[in-house]
Design a protein around this motif. Sequence first.
Motif, PDB file in Angstrom:
ATOM      1  N   PHE A  47       0.826  -1.205   0.000  1.00  0.00           N
ATOM      2  CA  PHE A  47       0.000   0.000   0.000  1.00  0.00           C
ATOM      3  C   PHE A  47       0.862   1.258   0.000  1.00  0.00           C
ATOM      4  O   PHE A  47       0.674   2.169  -0.825  1.00  0.00           O
ATOM      5  CB  PHE A  47      -0.920  -0.001   1.217  1.00  0.00           C
ATOM      6  CG  PHE A  47      -1.633   1.299   1.458  1.00  0.00           C
ATOM      7  CD1 PHE A  47      -2.740   1.659   0.699  1.00  0.00           C
ATOM      8  CD2 PHE A  47      -1.191   2.175   2.451  1.00  0.00           C
ATOM      9  CE1 PHE A  47      -3.391   2.863   0.917  1.00  0.00           C
ATOM     10  CE2 PHE A  47      -1.836   3.379   2.678  1.00  0.00           C
ATOM     11  CZ  PHE A  47      -2.939   3.727   1.909  1.00  0.00           C
ATOM     12  N   SER A  48       1.820   1.331   0.911  1.00  0.00           N
ATOM     13  CA  SER A  48       2.645   2.544   1.026  1.00  0.00           C
ATOM     14  C   SER A  48       3.499   2.753  -0.215  1.00  0.00           C
ATOM     15  O   SER A  48       3.662   3.889  -0.692  1.00  0.00           O
ATOM     16  CB  SER A  48       3.520   2.467   2.284  1.00  0.00           C
ATOM     17  OG  SER A  48       4.300   1.282   2.299  1.00  0.00           O
ATOM     18  N   PHE A  54       5.100  16.891   9.022  1.00  0.00           N
ATOM     19  CA  PHE A  54       6.305  17.308   8.296  1.00  0.00           C
ATOM     20  C   PHE A  54       6.557  16.412   7.079  1.00  0.00           C
ATOM     21  O   PHE A  54       7.025  16.885   6.037  1.00  0.00           O
ATOM     22  CB  PHE A  54       7.517  17.286   9.228  1.00  0.00           C
ATOM     23  CG  PHE A  54       7.660  18.530  10.058  1.00  0.00           C
ATOM     24  CD1 PHE A  54       8.008  19.740   9.479  1.00  0.00           C
ATOM     25  CD2 PHE A  54       7.459  18.495  11.433  1.00  0.00           C
ATOM     26  CE1 PHE A  54       8.142  20.889  10.236  1.00  0.00           C
ATOM     27  CE2 PHE A  54       7.587  19.642  12.210  1.00  0.00           C
ATOM     28  CZ  PHE A  54       7.924  20.843  11.612  1.00  0.00           C
ATOM     29  N   ALA A  55       6.260  15.113   7.210  1.00  0.00           N
ATOM     30  CA  ALA A  55       6.453  14.207   6.080  1.00  0.00           C
ATOM     31  C   ALA A  55       5.555  14.590   4.913  1.00  0.00           C
ATOM     32  O   ALA A  55       5.966  14.548   3.746  1.00  0.00           O
ATOM     33  CB  ALA A  55       6.183  12.766   6.511  1.00  0.00           C
ATOM     34  N   LEU A  56       4.324  14.986   5.226  1.00  0.00           N
ATOM     35  CA  LEU A  56       3.411  15.450   4.177  1.00  0.00           C
ATOM     36  C   LEU A  56       3.921  16.748   3.549  1.00  0.00           C
ATOM     37  O   LEU A  56       3.883  16.928   2.329  1.00  0.00           O
ATOM     38  CB  LEU A  56       2.018  15.663   4.762  1.00  0.00           C
ATOM     39  CG  LEU A  56       1.216  14.398   5.126  1.00  0.00           C
ATOM     40  CD1 LEU A  56      -0.042  14.774   5.902  1.00  0.00           C
ATOM     41  CD2 LEU A  56       0.856  13.610   3.872  1.00  0.00           C
ATOM     42  N   ARG A  57       4.412  17.643   4.402  1.00  0.00           N
ATOM     43  CA  ARG A  57       4.865  18.948   3.916  1.00  0.00           C
ATOM     44  C   ARG A  57       6.154  18.837   3.107  1.00  0.00           C
ATOM     45  O   ARG A  57       6.354  19.566   2.128  1.00  0.00           O
ATOM     46  CB  ARG A  57       5.080  19.891   5.101  1.00  0.00           C
ATOM     47  CG  ARG A  57       5.183  21.355   4.697  1.00  0.00           C
ATOM     48  CD  ARG A  57       5.429  22.241   5.888  1.00  0.00           C
ATOM     49  NE  ARG A  57       6.832  22.269   6.272  1.00  0.00           N
ATOM     50  CZ  ARG A  57       7.367  23.153   7.107  1.00  0.00           C
ATOM     51  NH1 ARG A  57       6.606  24.070   7.672  1.00  0.00           N
ATOM     52  NH2 ARG A  57       8.645  23.125   7.406  1.00  0.00           N
ATOM     53  N   LEU A  78       2.691   5.945   5.869  1.00  0.00           N
ATOM     54  CA  LEU A  78       1.625   5.231   5.174  1.00  0.00           C
ATOM     55  C   LEU A  78       1.567   3.768   5.605  1.00  0.00           C
ATOM     56  O   LEU A  78       0.487   3.215   5.817  1.00  0.00           O
ATOM     57  CB  LEU A  78       1.840   5.327   3.657  1.00  0.00           C
ATOM     58  CG  LEU A  78       1.624   6.713   3.042  1.00  0.00           C
ATOM     59  CD1 LEU A  78       2.088   6.738   1.593  1.00  0.00           C
ATOM     60  CD2 LEU A  78       0.163   7.122   3.137  1.00  0.00           C
ATOM     61  N   PHE A  79       2.738   3.152   5.743  1.00  0.00           N
ATOM     62  CA  PHE A  79       2.785   1.771   6.220  1.00  0.00           C
ATOM     63  C   PHE A  79       2.200   1.658   7.628  1.00  0.00           C
ATOM     64  O   PHE A  79       1.382   0.771   7.908  1.00  0.00           O
ATOM     65  CB  PHE A  79       4.224   1.258   6.216  1.00  0.00           C
ATOM     66  CG  PHE A  79       4.386  -0.073   6.900  1.00  0.00           C
ATOM     67  CD1 PHE A  79       4.106  -1.239   6.219  1.00  0.00           C
ATOM     68  CD2 PHE A  79       4.796  -0.143   8.233  1.00  0.00           C
ATOM     69  CE1 PHE A  79       4.242  -2.478   6.854  1.00  0.00           C
ATOM     70  CE2 PHE A  79       4.933  -1.361   8.869  1.00  0.00           C
ATOM     71  CZ  PHE A  79       4.655  -2.536   8.182  1.00  0.00           C
ATOM     72  N   THR A 106       4.233  -3.533  15.424  1.00  0.00           N
ATOM     73  CA  THR A 106       4.695  -3.303  14.056  1.00  0.00           C
ATOM     74  C   THR A 106       4.355  -1.891  13.590  1.00  0.00           C
ATOM     75  O   THR A 106       5.215  -1.165  13.076  1.00  0.00           O
ATOM     76  CB  THR A 106       4.088  -4.337  13.101  1.00  0.00           C
ATOM     77  OG1 THR A 106       4.515  -5.643  13.488  1.00  0.00           O
ATOM     78  CG2 THR A 106       4.538  -4.080  11.669  1.00  0.00           C
ATOM     79  N   SER A 107       3.108  -1.487  13.756  1.00  0.00           N
ATOM     80  CA  SER A 107       2.711  -0.154  13.312  1.00  0.00           C
ATOM     81  C   SER A 107       3.277   0.936  14.223  1.00  0.00           C
ATOM     82  O   SER A 107       3.695   1.993  13.745  1.00  0.00           O
ATOM     83  CB  SER A 107       1.187  -0.042  13.250  1.00  0.00           C
ATOM     84  OG  SER A 107       0.604  -0.343  14.497  1.00  0.00           O
TER      85      SER A 107
END
Length: 479
Positions: A186-187, A293-296, A311-312, A333-334
Amino acid sequence: MNKWFVLFFIIAGLALMVRLVSLEIRPMHTDEAVHAVKFGRLLEEGYYRYDKNEYHGPLLNYLTLIPAWFLSQKDLAGVNEYTLRVIPAISGTGLVLLLLAVIRFLKSVTWIFSALFLGISPVLVFYSRYYIQESLLVFFTWAALFFLYRWIESGNKKWALLTGFTLGMTVATKETWIIALGGILFSAMVLFFTGRKTGIFPMARALNLKNMGLMMLSAAIVWILFYSSFFSNLQGLTDSMATYANYIKKAGGFEKHIHPWYYYLQLLAYGRNGGWFWTEAFLLAAGSIGFIFALRNRNDKEGIFFLFIALFSIFTACVYSMLPYKTPWNLLTSYTGWILLAGYGCAEVIRISRTKTSRYLICFLIFSGVIHLGYQTWFLNYEYYADASNPWVYGHTGRDIFRLVEKVEDISGTQPSGKDIHIEIIAAGHDYWPLPWYFREYPNTGWWDHVDMVSPPAPVIIASPEFGTELLEKIYEIP
């Protein structure tokens, strides 16, 4: 050596120490005892048979042979808790060392914060000291995730081979590996379709047929070797596929393990129990900042890497939360990804601070959060390791088990037969675990789910309270 590497290895050393020290102090959980007895058969008989209904994959059992052989322990009676728990402890520390594989995508401060948070997280430390599969599953899942990213970024076939190997190891660990695989796919696909114009996530170049073939081949070799018990039980291969029908059924069963969708979030955010308050809200908040921050920053090297991680983590967290069947270790895990995002978030907040005062204030808040995490890690793992106030204690054996074992040892010490003394253990539904672990040195122990009124009473009888009346009738021959 670079000062950052010195600091990193100090953190890794401390992470290992906090996981290895006093591994034997906590009583054996039922699940640990079950896996220990199954490992004992492998150690003594040299044979392992995969069970599609219980026990999970074979990897934990086979890896435990390493410390047992190293310590010259040849049977279950000679094995101790330290031997069993050392592989999970090393796996937990391995999460920190895995950051070396992706150091090229991380700024130095991000790298150090991520290592520190992985090393000190109370829940990661707690379950790194458990003889269950989860620590291994988390380590190999994140190894596969990091190696896949290196493969995508470089196109080098060695990373394809390592991705396949570590994926194969997750398959050999626990059936829930398939959820992690879904998260990885998915990610990766989201980033490919959203970022292909920038070329910063060049999946198409790396995932050619040759590399994919190498990846699948290395994964298949690991799967075949472990599930066939190194070619001594070929039926294990078909059983390893048939098992998923059983686990789909389990996902909605076992009423005592059915919890609401917010169960994992509640454990992390608000672990109040028995008058104590435990929380990893600092890492949850810092991880949320890291996600923003990851989105930005999704168009730079570090930002896109952490978006991949985010995303994972979100995908796997959602899947585990939707499943009715929940046990606390399934969140690891998440949550590991969210801890990495916390390191990124803290580093980015410091980086964008424009004044010394604001930077000092942020550093003080981070330092306070680390101290609070360290405080919890110490108390949850060395003081309240089997206490109901610990949110991570789940269906755990109480410390009074040690008094019971000592009492039986005292009695056997007064008998001519010694440890060959006859012991009768009675529990409804055969719910006598973890006693088979604690009485592994007593060969004449009988296990019952009812009171046998025909045979004479044993010198030592351990029974569930509901059998009290029948035992009195048997012992005193009451008609």
